[in-house]
Design a protein around this motif. Structure first.
Motif, short mmCIF file in Angstrom:
data_model
loop_
_atom_site.label_atom_id
_atom_site.label_comp_id
_atom_site.label_asym_id
_atom_site.label_seq_id
_atom_site.Cartn_x
_atom_site.Cartn_y
_atom_site.Cartn_z
N LYS A 77 0.83 -1.21 0.00
CA LYS A 77 0.00 0.00 0.00
C LYS A 77 0.86 1.26 0.00
CE LYS A 77 -4.00 -2.07 0.31
NZ LYS A 77 -4.90 -2.07 -0.83
N ILE A 78 2.15 1.12 0.30
CA ILE A 78 3.06 2.26 0.39
C ILE A 78 3.60 2.56 -1.00
CG2 ILE A 78 5.21 3.11 1.40
CD1 ILE A 78 4.68 1.04 3.71
N LYS A 79 3.42 3.80 -1.43
CA LYS A 79 3.89 4.21 -2.75
C LYS A 79 5.39 3.99 -2.87
CE LYS A 79 3.81 8.06 -5.96
NZ LYS A 79 3.36 9.42 -6.21
N GLY A 80 5.78 3.28 -3.92
CA GLY A 80 7.19 3.02 -4.17
C GLY A 80 7.68 1.68 -3.66
N ILE A 81 6.83 0.98 -2.94
CA ILE A 81 7.21 -0.33 -2.41
C ILE A 81 6.73 -1.42 -3.35
CG2 ILE A 81 6.80 -2.00 -0.55
CD1 ILE A 81 8.81 0.26 0.12
N ARG A 82 7.61 -2.39 -3.58
CA ARG A 82 7.27 -3.60 -4.31
C ARG A 82 7.70 -4.75 -3.41
NH1 ARG A 82 9.35 -0.05 -7.29
NH2 ARG A 82 11.44 -0.97 -7.21
N ALA A 83 6.78 -5.18 -2.56
CA ALA A 83 7.05 -6.24 -1.59
C ALA A 83 6.64 -7.58 -2.17
CB ALA A 83 6.29 -5.97 -0.29
N ALA A 84 7.52 -8.56 -2.03
CA ALA A 84 7.27 -9.88 -2.61
C ALA A 84 7.33 -10.94 -1.51
CB ALA A 84 8.29 -10.19 -3.69
N LEU A 85 6.25 -11.69 -1.38
CA LEU A 85 6.19 -12.83 -0.48
C LEU A 85 6.88 -14.00 -1.17
CD1 LEU A 85 5.20 -14.50 1.94
CD2 LEU A 85 2.97 -14.65 0.79
N CYS A 86 7.93 -14.50 -0.56
CA CYS A 86 8.71 -15.57 -1.18
C CYS A 86 8.83 -16.76 -0.23
CB CYS A 86 10.10 -15.07 -1.55
SG CYS A 86 10.06 -13.71 -2.75
N ARG A 96 13.53 -10.11 -7.51
CA ARG A 96 14.48 -9.04 -7.83
C ARG A 96 14.69 -8.95 -9.35
NH1 ARG A 96 15.61 -5.29 -6.57
NH2 ARG A 96 17.83 -5.27 -6.98
N ASN A 97 14.94 -10.09 -9.99
CA ASN A 97 15.23 -10.09 -11.43
C ASN A 97 14.11 -9.48 -12.26
OD1 ASN A 97 16.79 -13.41 -11.53
ND2 ASN A 97 17.71 -11.45 -11.03
N HIS A 98 12.89 -9.88 -12.00
CA HIS A 98 11.76 -9.51 -12.86
C HIS A 98 10.89 -8.40 -12.29
CE1 HIS A 98 11.72 -13.69 -15.02
NE2 HIS A 98 12.90 -13.09 -15.06
N ASN A 99 10.78 -8.32 -10.97
CA ASN A 99 9.84 -7.39 -10.36
C ASN A 99 10.51 -6.22 -9.64
OD1 ASN A 99 8.54 -10.45 -9.67
ND2 ASN A 99 7.38 -9.06 -10.99
N ASN A 100 11.83 -6.23 -9.59
CA ASN A 100 12.59 -5.19 -8.90
C ASN A 100 12.05 -4.98 -7.48
OD1 ASN A 100 14.71 -3.43 -8.66
ND2 ASN A 100 13.67 -1.72 -9.68
N GLU A 129 16.75 -7.13 -13.88
CA GLU A 129 17.20 -7.33 -15.26
C GLU A 129 16.79 -6.22 -16.20
OE1 GLU A 129 15.70 -11.19 -16.36
OE2 GLU A 129 17.17 -12.23 -15.11
N GLY A 130 15.83 -5.39 -15.81
CA GLY A 130 15.39 -4.31 -16.69
C GLY A 130 14.75 -4.86 -17.94
N GLY A 131 15.05 -4.25 -19.09
CA GLY A 131 14.50 -4.72 -20.36
C GLY A 131 12.99 -4.75 -20.35
N ARG A 132 12.44 -5.86 -20.78
CA ARG A 132 10.98 -5.98 -20.88
C ARG A 132 10.31 -5.84 -19.52
NH1 ARG A 132 12.76 -11.31 -20.59
NH2 ARG A 132 11.44 -12.74 -19.40
N HIS A 133 11.06 -6.11 -18.46
CA HIS A 133 10.48 -6.00 -17.11
C HIS A 133 10.32 -4.55 -16.68
CE1 HIS A 133 11.10 -10.28 -16.90
NE2 HIS A 133 12.40 -10.11 -17.13
N GLU A 134 11.13 -3.67 -17.25
CA GLU A 134 11.08 -2.25 -16.88
C GLU A 134 9.71 -1.64 -17.17
OE1 GLU A 134 12.40 1.06 -15.09
OE2 GLU A 134 13.79 -0.58 -15.47
N ARG A 135 9.15 -1.94 -18.34
CA ARG A 135 7.85 -1.35 -18.68
C ARG A 135 6.76 -1.85 -17.74
NH1 ARG A 135 8.04 -5.02 -22.97
NH2 ARG A 135 6.26 -6.44 -22.96
N ARG A 136 6.90 -3.08 -17.27
CA ARG A 136 5.91 -3.62 -16.33
C ARG A 136 6.02 -2.95 -14.97
NH1 ARG A 136 7.73 -9.37 -18.69
NH2 ARG A 136 6.56 -9.22 -20.64
N ILE A 137 7.24 -2.70 -14.54
CA ILE A 137 7.45 -1.99 -13.28
C ILE A 137 6.89 -0.58 -13.39
CG2 ILE A 137 9.21 -1.09 -11.68
CD1 ILE A 137 8.70 -4.22 -11.71
N ASN A 138 7.07 0.05 -14.54
CA ASN A 138 6.52 1.38 -14.76
C ASN A 138 4.99 1.36 -14.71
OD1 ASN A 138 9.07 2.48 -15.01
ND2 ASN A 138 9.09 2.30 -17.24
N LYS A 139 4.38 0.32 -15.21
CA LYS A 139 2.92 0.20 -15.16
C LYS A 139 2.44 0.00 -13.71
CE LYS A 139 2.03 -1.31 -19.86
NZ LYS A 139 1.31 -2.25 -20.71
#
Length: 145
Positions: A77-86, A96-100, A129-139
């Protein structure tokens, strides 16, 4: 490297073991609590760790609750956070590789210490990794607006 770490009561024991483990590896730790197994509200700790990460006072965050679900919901819910349950090492790496991902969430009641350290290592040693994943992170970032 500096890591902010927090847990609720269900993640307290695993958090303490990870703090010790990471400190021995020379990683600077910001431990926001909790400091006992007494019942607390996980969103409070997700907020604290999230603030350190968003403000760039920590490179990454680690959150632990019983299943990891509550912490994940709260942190995201925090702007700028991408938390991943692993729950397995490959998830830590791909987060990290795909979702930053900038916060790793662990389920304290569902995994043991050895598995947790393996997941943490994969998460911390992976790069976006950036690349194609970057546009998804931007979305994802656009969803926060």
């Amino acid at each position: 490297m500096k890591i902010a770490i927090g847990s609720d009561h269900a993640g307290f024991e695993l958090k303490n073991r990870l703090v010790d483990y990471l400190s021995k590896k020379g990683i600077e730790i910001i431990d926001v609590g909790t400091n006992s197994t007494e019942s607390v509200d996980y969103p409070d700790y997700a907020k604290e760790v999230g603030k350190f990460v968003v403000n760039k006072d920590a490179d990454f965050g680690i959150l632990i609750c019983g299943t990891g679900i509550g912490m994940s919901i709260a942190a995201n819910k925090i702007k700028g956070i991408r938390a991943a349950l692993c729950m397995i090492p490959e998830m830590g790496k791909l987060a990290r590789n795909h979702n930053n991902a900038n916060i790793l969430v662990l389920p304290g009641r569902l995994i043991g210490f050895e598995l947790a350290t393996w997941i943490v290592e994969e998460f911390l040693n992976a790069d976006f990794e950036g690349g194609r994943h970057e546009r998804r992170i931007n979305k994802i970032a656009e969803l926060e607006e």
